[in-house]
Structures are given as structure tokens and as C-alpha cells.
Write a protein that holds these residues in place. Structure first.
Motif, mmCIF file in Angstrom:
data_model
loop_
_atom_site.group_PDB
_atom_site.id
_atom_site.type_symbol
_atom_site.label_atom_id
_atom_site.label_comp_id
_atom_site.label_asym_id
_atom_site.label_seq_id
_atom_site.Cartn_x
_atom_site.Cartn_y
_atom_site.Cartn_z
ATOM 1 N N ARG A 148 49.415 31.965 45.566
ATOM 2 C CA ARG A 148 48.673 32.621 44.475
ATOM 3 C C ARG A 148 48.027 33.912 44.966
ATOM 4 O O ARG A 148 48.161 34.972 44.342
ATOM 5 C CB ARG A 148 47.604 31.669 43.929
ATOM 6 C CG ARG A 148 48.161 30.573 43.040
ATOM 7 C CD ARG A 148 47.066 29.598 42.603
ATOM 8 N NE ARG A 148 47.585 28.627 41.634
ATOM 9 C CZ ARG A 148 46.888 27.586 41.183
ATOM 10 N NH1 ARG A 148 45.658 27.359 41.643
ATOM 11 N NH2 ARG A 148 47.417 26.758 40.301
ATOM 12 N N VAL A 149 47.305 33.820 46.061
ATOM 13 C CA VAL A 149 46.504 34.969 46.505
ATOM 14 C C VAL A 149 47.388 36.124 46.963
ATOM 15 O O VAL A 149 47.168 37.276 46.596
ATOM 16 C CB VAL A 149 45.543 34.555 47.639
ATOM 17 C CG1 VAL A 149 44.797 35.770 48.200
ATOM 18 C CG2 VAL A 149 44.559 33.517 47.130
ATOM 19 N N PHE A 150 48.413 35.827 47.770
ATOM 20 C CA PHE A 150 49.161 36.913 48.424
ATOM 21 C C PHE A 150 50.459 37.267 47.720
ATOM 22 O O PHE A 150 50.934 38.388 47.842
ATOM 23 C CB PHE A 150 49.435 36.547 49.882
ATOM 24 C CG PHE A 150 48.176 36.481 50.696
ATOM 25 C CD1 PHE A 150 47.620 37.634 51.233
ATOM 26 C CD2 PHE A 150 47.519 35.274 50.883
ATOM 27 C CE1 PHE A 150 46.441 37.583 51.966
ATOM 28 C CE2 PHE A 150 46.339 35.212 51.609
ATOM 29 C CZ PHE A 150 45.798 36.365 52.148
ATOM 30 N N LEU A 243 39.129 27.103 39.576
ATOM 31 C CA LEU A 243 37.808 27.602 39.182
ATOM 32 C C LEU A 243 37.657 29.049 39.676
ATOM 33 O O LEU A 243 36.876 29.332 40.583
ATOM 34 C CB LEU A 243 36.718 26.709 39.792
ATOM 35 C CG LEU A 243 36.840 25.218 39.454
ATOM 36 C CD1 LEU A 243 35.869 24.388 40.283
ATOM 37 C CD2 LEU A 243 36.586 25.016 37.959
ATOM 38 N N CYS A 244 38.401 29.947 39.063
ATOM 39 C CA CYS A 244 38.441 31.323 39.563
ATOM 40 C C CYS A 244 37.061 31.985 39.510
ATOM 41 O O CYS A 244 36.735 32.813 40.357
ATOM 42 C CB CYS A 244 39.457 32.143 38.772
ATOM 43 S SG CYS A 244 41.130 31.465 38.862
ATOM 44 N N GLU A 245 36.249 31.586 38.555
ATOM 45 C CA GLU A 245 34.916 32.215 38.435
ATOM 46 C C GLU A 245 34.025 31.834 39.612
ATOM 47 O O GLU A 245 33.042 32.518 39.889
ATOM 48 C CB GLU A 245 34.267 31.849 37.096
ATOM 49 C CG GLU A 245 33.963 30.377 36.846
ATOM 50 C CD GLU A 245 35.201 29.528 36.527
ATOM 51 O OE1 GLU A 245 36.319 30.075 36.401
ATOM 52 O OE2 GLU A 245 35.043 28.293 36.445
ATOM 53 N N ALA A 246 34.351 30.751 40.319
ATOM 54 C CA ALA A 246 33.536 30.323 41.466
ATOM 55 C C ALA A 246 34.248 30.575 42.784
ATOM 56 O O ALA A 246 33.817 30.101 43.829
ATOM 57 C CB ALA A 246 33.223 28.838 41.336
ATOM 58 N N CYS A 253 42.689 38.215 44.704
ATOM 59 C CA CYS A 253 43.740 37.269 44.325
ATOM 60 C C CYS A 253 44.768 37.929 43.402
ATOM 61 O O CYS A 253 44.465 38.281 42.257
ATOM 62 C CB CYS A 253 43.112 36.058 43.652
ATOM 63 S SG CYS A 253 44.359 34.858 43.122
ATOM 64 N N ALA A 254 45.985 38.031 43.888
ATOM 65 C CA ALA A 254 47.056 38.656 43.097
ATOM 66 C C ALA A 254 47.395 37.825 41.862
ATOM 67 O O ALA A 254 47.769 38.370 40.829
ATOM 68 C CB ALA A 254 48.302 38.822 43.971
ATOM 69 N N PHE A 255 47.260 36.537 41.956
ATOM 70 C CA PHE A 255 47.576 35.645 40.840
ATOM 71 C C PHE A 255 46.586 35.851 39.687
ATOM 72 O O PHE A 255 46.975 35.940 38.523
ATOM 73 C CB PHE A 255 47.522 34.203 41.351
ATOM 74 C CG PHE A 255 48.003 33.155 40.389
ATOM 75 C CD1 PHE A 255 49.315 33.119 39.959
ATOM 76 C CD2 PHE A 255 47.124 32.170 39.936
ATOM 77 C CE1 PHE A 255 49.757 32.125 39.084
ATOM 78 C CE2 PHE A 255 47.561 31.177 39.062
ATOM 79 C CZ PHE A 255 48.879 31.159 38.640
ATOM 80 N N LEU A 256 45.316 35.969 40.049
ATOM 81 C CA LEU A 256 44.288 36.203 39.027
ATOM 82 C C LEU A 256 44.493 37.572 38.389
ATOM 83 O O LEU A 256 44.429 37.726 37.164
ATOM 84 C CB LEU A 256 42.895 36.092 39.655
ATOM 85 C CG LEU A 256 41.708 36.248 38.704
ATOM 86 C CD1 LEU A 256 41.735 35.179 37.611
ATOM 87 C CD2 LEU A 256 40.387 36.164 39.479
ATOM 88 N N LYS A 257 44.771 38.559 39.239
ATOM 89 C CA LYS A 257 44.986 39.925 38.726
ATOM 90 C C LYS A 257 46.147 39.964 37.743
ATOM 91 O O LYS A 257 46.146 40.708 36.775
ATOM 92 C CB LYS A 257 45.300 40.883 39.886
ATOM 93 C CG LYS A 257 44.072 41.374 40.623
ATOM 94 C CD LYS A 257 44.408 42.599 41.478
ATOM 95 C CE LYS A 257 43.190 42.978 42.315
ATOM 96 N NZ LYS A 257 43.220 42.336 43.632
ATOM 97 N N ALA A 258 47.164 39.121 38.011
ATOM 98 C CA ALA A 258 48.364 39.128 37.157
ATOM 99 C C ALA A 258 48.184 38.273 35.904
ATOM 100 O O ALA A 258 49.133 38.118 35.128
ATOM 101 C CB ALA A 258 49.556 38.627 37.969
ATOM 102 N N GLY A 259 46.975 37.708 35.707
ATOM 103 C CA GLY A 259 46.741 36.889 34.511
ATOM 104 C C GLY A 259 47.187 35.446 34.673
ATOM 105 O O GLY A 259 47.456 34.766 33.691
#
Ligand code: SF4
Length: 338
Positions: A148-150, A243-246, A253-259
């Protein structure tokens, strides 16, 4: 700083503040105790493992004591950890360690992975967590977080792909990563000389260094990385509801950035329902045998009363017999193996 350097620092700080205080962590267990915790934690949540591990290590603190235990006791002590063949494989492993390695777990990946029931993950985990060696530990949680992150994508389950292995090896911090080593030392408890022998059985009061931790021992950066990434995957970056907010590394995190594309998608089949499965029936038979007084048998009519589908019941008993988990007697009664 390496590709993962800043992330490693933040994870190390998060680990220091948030790591669950499991009894085999922070240098408080022998290498054998660490191995037992890893075998028990396969397929079972670590928090559920704690009472079993504590009782087990109190009773059989080393490989030699487990090696000579009656099989029935070993199966009974495994309780509801699930997949009870693991208990017998662990006892086989204990026999090899006791006989071939003078009751000391070998400090060598190739020797570890050659032990009964020990695969790449467990051997790597023992090398890192028990011996402090620099080695990438690759389990489901670590694969999910790193992917997810990379890479910005879900790890799809199944066997680790070559890309995931290469990523884990590339990201592993160098143990000379001084920023991280300094942080880990600052955050860790001091180490004092071993003198008093107050620790519980199976704990690390006879560590090879002759020293024991007062609170936490100093861990190398690669070890902290393995532990912190795995812990993040277990409690924050979970498969279905991260829990991305925590999350301490959300900014990177590339996964979060990509939605969070395809969140929770897996290549492997969804877990089989439990109700009515052979696993349930096997579990019921073992549970009934564990509940008996020592050396008692379960009579044929009691066996028949455990499950109404007798074809399935007989098949499950036969498979338990094949696995060495029960003994079928000529009169149709059952008992745990001696
Ligand atoms: S931001 Fe969310 S998806 Fe990314 S590592 Fe953290 S918890 Fe996992």
C-alpha cells in the motif's frame, strides 16, 4: 537517508509509543519462546495467543521439556488455538532441537528452516526478533503495508510475489542507520547485567549475552522496522478497514493518495464458513477428548452423539487419526494419543 528512512523513523517512534506489550517481545523470551509464539500466531490473533503461550511456556519452557511431554497433554494444551496439527509439528521440532542442537535453537536461517514445521516466515521472524539479525520478515501484514505505502496497490494474498519480496528486501533499513538507532536507544529501557533470577520460566534470564533487559532491550533498526511494519498492519493498516486517519505514515502512503483503489480485494478465495465444515467437526471431537480425565476414552456411543451426519463424522475421525491427533481403539472408542 534511504528510500524508507523518514518512514522508518516515524514508524519507530510510533512503535515505541504503541507496541502491544506481548510477553515474548522486548527481549523477555528465549529464542525458543519466540519460536513458540510465532507458531501459535499463525492463523490465530496474537492477543488470543497470549494466555496459551504463557501457560505453555510455564509448563514446557524449553524444547527438551516439550519433546518429552505426552502427546495427549500437548494436544490438550493447544486448546482452541486451531489447526492442532501445529502442536504436534511443534513437538517434532522440539525433539530435533533437543537432540540435534543441545536444546538451543540454532542461530542460523538454513538450520531453522530445515526444522519440522518451520517455514521461511517463522525462520525469518526468529532470526530477526529473537537473534536481532538483519533479515526481511515477510508475512501478510507486512506485505499489505509495504504494498500500500510504496506501490499504491493492494497485496493480493496468496504466496508472496517476487516484486513483494524484492520490495521488502530493498526497504529493510541498514543496521548502521544511525538516526533510527539513536531513536530506538533513546526510547528503550536501559539494559542491566543479569544477576537475580527472577524471571518466569522460558524467559530470557539466561540470554547468551549474560545480560537481561530491565524493561526493553536495544533493538537494531532492521528489527524495529520488521516489528513496527507488522504491528501497523495488525492494528492500524488492517485488511478491510485501515485507520488511515490514525496512521503515522499517512502523509507518505501512495495507496491513500490514490484513493485506496480496490480496498480489501484479495486474490485468494474468501474464508470458508465454519459452521458445518470438517474443521468444526474435527474441533468438536478434539474438544470432547480434551475434556475427559487423563487416560479416559470416549465410548463409541458418545462419539456417535457428537454429530448427526455420521458419514462426515467418520471421515473427520479418520483424518484426525491420519494426523496423529487421536487414537481409534478396536471397540470404536477414541482417545488422545499417548
Ligand atoms: S495511510 Fe492508510 S492505507 Fe496507508 S499505511 Fe496508513 S493505514 Fe495503511
Amino acid at each position: 537517508m534511504t528510500e524508507s528512512g523518514d518512514i522508518a523513523l516515524r514508524l519507530a517512534a510510533w512503535w515505541e509509543a504503541n507496541a502491544r506489550d506481548l510477553p515474548w517481545r522486548f527481549g523477555r523470551a528465549t529464542p525458543w519462546g519466540v519460536l513458540v509464539s510465532e507458531v501459535m500466531s499463525q492463523q490465530t490473533q496474537m492477543s488470543r495467543v497470549v494466555p496459551y503461550w504463557t501457560t505453555w511456556m510455564g509448563r514446557w519452557p524449553d524444547a527438551r521439556s516439550l519433546a518429552s511431554a505426552p502427546k495427549a497433554d500437548v494436544i490438550t494444551a493447544w486448546g482452541r488455538l486451531g489447526y492442532p496439527r501445529r502442536a504436534l509439528r511443534l513437538q517434532e521440532c522440539a525433539r530435533v532441537v533437543a537432540d540435534d542442537y543441545a536444546d538451543e535453537l540454532p542461530h542460523d536461517y538454513d538450520a531453522l528452516v530445515a526444522l519440522p514445521g518451520i517455514g521461511d516466515y517463522t525462520a525469518s521472524a526468529v532470526m530477526s526478533f529473537a537473534f536481532g539479525e538483519r533479515i526481511a520478515v515477510i508475512d501478510t501484514n507486512i506485505r499489505r503495508v509495504l504494498s500500500r505505502v510504496f506501490l499504491g496497490v493492494e497485496s493480493r494474498g496468496g504466496a508472496a510475489s517476487p516484486v513483494e519480496r524484492a520490495l521488502a528486501n530493498r526497504l529493510l533499513p541498514d543496521d548502521g542507520f544511525t538516526d533510527m538507532a539513536d531513536m530506538v536507544v533513546r526510547g528503550s529501557g536501559a539494559v542491566e547485567d543479569a544477576g537475580d533470577a527472577g524471571d518466569a520460566k522460558g524467559m530470557n534470564n539466561k540470554a547468551r549475552s549474560g545480560r537481561r533487559p530491565r524493561a526493553r532491550r536495544r533493538e537494531r533498526p532492521s528489527v524495529v522496522w520488521n516489528q513496527s511494519v507488522m504491528e501497523l498492519g495488525a492494528v492500524v493498516c488492517t485488511a478491510k478497514s485501515p485507520l488511515c486517519e490514525a496512521c503515522p505514515i499517512a502523509d507518505d502512503c501512495a495507496f491513500l493518495k490514490a484513493g485506496r483503489p480496490g480496498l480489501g480485494e484479495r486474490r485468494t478465495r474468501p474464508r470458508q464458513r465454519f459452521q458445518g465444515t470438517d474443521r468444526q467437526v474435527r474441533g468438536m471431537v478434539l474438544e470432547a477428548l480434551r475434556a475427559l480425565p487423563a487416560n479416559a476414552v470416549l465410548a463409541r456411543n458418545e462419539v456417535a452423539g457428537l454429530w448427526k451426519d455420521h458419514v462426515q463424522l467418520d471421515a473427520c475421525i479418520a483424518s484426525l487419526d491420519d494426523d496423529g491427533l487421536v487414537e481409534m481403539l478396536p471397540d470404536g472408542s477414541l482417545r488422545l494419543p499417548r
